[in-house]
Design a protein around this motif. Structure first.
Motif, PDB file in Angstrom:
ATOM      1  N   ALA A   1       0.865  -1.234  -0.048  1.00 21.70           N
ATOM      2  CA  ALA A   1      -0.056  -0.055   0.138  1.00 21.70           C
ATOM      3  C   ALA A   1       0.916   1.141   0.068  1.00 21.70           C
ATOM      4  N   VAL A   2       1.868   1.313   0.803  1.00 24.06           N
ATOM      5  CA  VAL A   2       2.990   2.359   0.907  1.00 24.06           C
ATOM      6  C   VAL A   2       3.601   2.702  -0.598  1.00 24.06           C
ATOM      7  N   LEU A   3       3.975   1.462  -1.137  1.00 22.76           N
ATOM      8  CA  LEU A   3       4.940   1.419  -2.356  1.00 22.76           C
ATOM      9  C   LEU A   3       3.750   1.928  -3.582  1.00 22.76           C
TER      10      LEU A   3
ATOM     11  N   ARG B   1       3.876   5.616  -5.613  1.00 21.99           N
ATOM     12  CA  ARG B   1       4.048   5.486  -7.075  1.00 21.99           C
ATOM     13  C   ARG B   1       2.864   6.502  -7.797  1.00 21.99           C
ATOM     14  N   ARG B   2       1.796   6.609  -7.090  1.00 18.02           N
ATOM     15  CA  ARG B   2       0.662   7.346  -7.461  1.00 18.02           C
ATOM     16  C   ARG B   2       1.128   8.963  -7.296  1.00 18.02           C
TER      17      ARG B   2
END
Length: 95
Positions: A86-88, A92-93
């Motif tokens: 979720a962090v990655l 990225r977003r």
């Protein structure tokens, strides 16, 4: 004293063609050189695996045996991986 030994080997057609193509391209001078390089690569891979087992896997297994209280349940591993993913995805977003 001779330091080489002649062998007769059988290869699948695709591999034999690959060996011949390596020689035809000039990358290697002979089919024997191609096979020797492949065997050297195999030896290097085997050595790397052995080193990994001795230096990382065995110590980790010993650590696990000495401190079983530190082990994670499969559910905890899933939860931590989901949180990390979720962090990655969020990072990225943003970019």
């Amino acid at each position: 004293m001779r330091t080489t030994q002649s062998l007769s080997i059988t290869l699948p057609i695709e591999m034999a063609e690959m060996v011949k193509a390596k020689v035809a391209s000039g990358e290697y001078a002979s089919e024997s050189e191609v096979i020797r390089e492949g065997l050297r690569t195999l030896l290097a891979r085997d050595a790397a695996i052995e080193k990994w087992l001795v230096e990382e896997v065995v110590p980790t297994m010993k650590e696990m045996e000495e401190h079983p209280e530190r082990l994670l349940t499969p559910e905890e591993v899933d939860r931590r991986l989901d949180a990390r993913m979720a962090v990655l995805v969020a990072e990225r977003r943003k970019s």
